[in-house]
Design a protein around this motif. Structure first.
Motif, PDB file in Angstrom:
ATOM      1  N   UNK A 184       0.843  -1.188   0.000  1.00 38.06           N
ATOM      2  CA  UNK A 184       0.000   0.000   0.000  1.00 38.06           C
ATOM      3  C   UNK A 184       0.885   1.247   0.000  1.00 38.06           C
ATOM      4  N   UNK A 185       0.586   2.148  -0.922  1.00 44.42           N
ATOM      5  CA  UNK A 185       1.381   3.363  -1.033  1.00 44.42           C
ATOM      6  C   UNK A 185       1.077   4.292   0.124  1.00 44.42           C
ATOM      7  N   UNK A 186       2.132   4.849   0.684  1.00 42.83           N
ATOM      8  CA  UNK A 186       1.994   5.822   1.762  1.00 42.83           C
ATOM      9  C   UNK A 186       2.785   7.071   1.419  1.00 42.83           C
ATOM     10  N   UNK A 187       2.242   8.191   1.843  1.00 39.35           N
ATOM     11  CA  UNK A 187       2.862   9.495   1.607  1.00 39.35           C
ATOM     12  C   UNK A 187       3.017  10.191   2.950  1.00 39.35           C
ATOM     13  N   UNK A 188       4.190  10.768   3.183  1.00 40.20           N
ATOM     14  CA  UNK A 188       4.441  11.437   4.458  1.00 40.20           C
ATOM     15  C   UNK A 188       5.053  12.804   4.200  1.00 40.20           C
ATOM     16  N   UNK A 189       4.245  13.835   4.454  1.00 41.23           N
ATOM     17  CA  UNK A 189       4.706  15.206   4.250  1.00 41.23           C
ATOM     18  C   UNK A 189       5.401  15.738   5.498  1.00 41.23           C
ATOM     19  N   UNK A 190       6.370  16.619   5.288  1.00 44.88           N
ATOM     20  CA  UNK A 190       7.060  17.252   6.405  1.00 44.88           C
ATOM     21  C   UNK A 190       7.663  18.565   5.940  1.00 44.88           C
ATOM     22  N   UNK A 191       8.122  19.358   6.901  1.00 44.61           N
ATOM     23  CA  UNK A 191       8.841  20.583   6.571  1.00 44.61           C
ATOM     24  C   UNK A 191       8.076  21.867   6.773  1.00 44.61           C
ATOM     25  N   UNK A 192       6.809  21.761   7.142  1.00 45.46           N
ATOM     26  CA  UNK A 192       6.036  22.969   7.359  1.00 45.46           C
ATOM     27  C   UNK A 192       6.471  23.697   8.622  1.00 45.46           C
ATOM     28  N   UNK A 193       5.892  24.877   8.817  1.00 38.91           N
ATOM     29  CA  UNK A 193       6.216  25.648   9.997  1.00 38.91           C
ATOM     30  C   UNK A 193       5.692  27.060   9.888  1.00 38.91           C
ATOM     31  N   UNK A 194       6.160  27.905  10.777  1.00 34.82           N
ATOM     32  CA  UNK A 194       5.785  29.314  10.784  1.00 34.82           C
ATOM     33  C   UNK A 194       6.957  30.121  10.235  1.00 34.82           C
ATOM     34  N   UNK A 195       6.652  30.993   9.300  1.00 39.58           N
ATOM     35  CA  UNK A 195       7.695  31.786   8.660  1.00 39.58           C
ATOM     36  C   UNK A 195       7.164  33.190   8.422  1.00 39.58           C
ATOM     37  N   UNK A 196       8.046  34.148   8.432  1.00 37.65           N
ATOM     38  CA  UNK A 196       7.659  35.531   8.174  1.00 37.65           C
ATOM     39  C   UNK A 196       7.462  35.760   6.675  1.00 37.65           C
ATOM     40  N   UNK A 197       6.660  36.738   6.319  1.00 38.22           N
ATOM     41  CA  UNK A 197       6.517  37.078   4.899  1.00 38.22           C
ATOM     42  C   UNK A 197       7.880  37.342   4.273  1.00 38.22           C
ATOM     43  N   UNK A 198       8.058  36.820   3.076  1.00 36.60           N
ATOM     44  CA  UNK A 198       9.346  36.939   2.404  1.00 36.60           C
ATOM     45  C   UNK A 198      10.303  35.799   2.689  1.00 36.60           C
ATOM     46  N   UNK A 199       9.944  34.962   3.641  1.00 37.39           N
ATOM     47  CA  UNK A 199      10.802  33.849   4.018  1.00 37.39           C
ATOM     48  C   UNK A 199      10.646  32.646   3.106  1.00 37.39           C
ATOM     49  N   UNK A 200      11.361  31.597   3.452  1.00 38.37           N
ATOM     50  CA  UNK A 200      11.380  30.383   2.627  1.00 38.37           C
ATOM     51  C   UNK A 200      11.162  29.144   3.485  1.00 38.37           C
ATOM     52  N   UNK A 201      10.617  28.127   2.865  1.00 35.89           N
ATOM     53  CA  UNK A 201      10.484  26.808   3.472  1.00 35.89           C
ATOM     54  C   UNK A 201      10.672  25.770   2.381  1.00 35.89           C
ATOM     55  N   UNK A 202      11.125  24.596   2.789  1.00 35.73           N
ATOM     56  CA  UNK A 202      11.225  23.476   1.865  1.00 35.73           C
ATOM     57  C   UNK A 202      10.437  22.305   2.430  1.00 35.73           C
ATOM     58  N   UNK A 216      -0.309  11.753  -5.749  1.00 36.83           N
ATOM     59  CA  UNK A 216      -0.091  11.455  -7.150  1.00 36.83           C
ATOM     60  C   UNK A 216      -1.043  12.307  -7.986  1.00 36.83           C
ATOM     61  N   UNK A 217      -0.765  12.393  -9.270  1.00 37.36           N
ATOM     62  CA  UNK A 217      -1.582  13.215 -10.182  1.00 37.36           C
ATOM     63  C   UNK A 217      -1.709  12.508 -11.495  1.00 37.36           C
ATOM     64  N   UNK A 218      -2.853  12.556 -12.164  1.00 32.69           N
ATOM     65  CA  UNK A 218      -4.090  13.233 -11.744  1.00 32.69           C
ATOM     66  C   UNK A 218      -4.966  12.419 -10.790  1.00 32.69           C
ATOM     67  N   UNK A 219      -4.783  11.109 -10.810  1.00 33.42           N
ATOM     68  CA  UNK A 219      -5.573  10.308  -9.873  1.00 33.42           C
ATOM     69  C   UNK A 219      -4.863  10.302  -8.532  1.00 33.42           C
ATOM     70  N   UNK A 220      -5.606  10.564  -7.486  1.00 28.64           N
ATOM     71  CA  UNK A 220      -4.985  10.682  -6.169  1.00 28.64           C
ATOM     72  C   UNK A 220      -5.209   9.445  -5.332  1.00 28.64           C
ATOM     73  N   UNK A 221      -4.273   9.246  -4.436  1.00 22.37           N
ATOM     74  CA  UNK A 221      -4.389   8.200  -3.438  1.00 22.37           C
ATOM     75  C   UNK A 221      -5.032   8.798  -2.195  1.00 22.37           C
ATOM     76  N   UNK A 222      -5.138   8.007  -1.144  1.00 25.18           N
ATOM     77  CA  UNK A 222      -5.661   8.567   0.101  1.00 25.18           C
ATOM     78  C   UNK A 222      -4.789   9.734   0.554  1.00 25.18           C
TER      79      UNK A 222
END
Length: 114
Positions: A1-19, A97-103
């Motif tokens: 079963x395919x699994x996807x795990x997102x990470x890297x978010x947070x709080x940043x000031x305008x003009x800042x960067x995140x990956x 995935x695109x265009x058909x998405x998984x859970x």
């Protein structure tokens, strides 16, 4: 079963960067076009960018020139580099995935705030 795990978010000031990162497991990563979407409570999910196995990308006009999507097929990971962030980029970001998405996974919260 395919699994996807997102990470890297947070709080940043305008003009800042995140990956953001999304780790893919349980399937053939190179068989899929991968995409990042975002959603604000009460609004429809918005497709931000997608990347083909070859590395070709398509980026939404709303983030063009500021966001870049990429993938590492060896690591089975897709990235979203976000620069010059604005208040309106605040959302939960999801990969799929695109265009058909998984859970859909949990996503990762990005908050742009001064």
């Amino acid at each position: 079963q395919i699994q996807l795990a997102e990470s890297g978010g947070g709080v940043v000031q305008p003009g800042g960067s995140l990956r953001l990162s999304c780790e893919f497991s349980g399937g053939s990563f190179v068989s899929y076009v991968m995409a990042w979407s975002r959603q604000v409570p009460g609004k429809q999910r918005e497709l931000v960018a997608r990347v083909y196995a070859t590395g070709s990308t398509v980026v939404a006009d709303s983030v063009k020139g500021r966001f870049a999507i990429s993938r590492d097929n060896a690591k089975e990971t897709v990235y979203l580099q976000m620069n010059s962030l604005k208040h309106e980029d605040t959302a939960v970001y999801y990969c799929n995935t695109w265009p058909l998405t998984l859970n859909w996974g949990q996503g990762t919260q990005v908050t742009v705030s001064s």
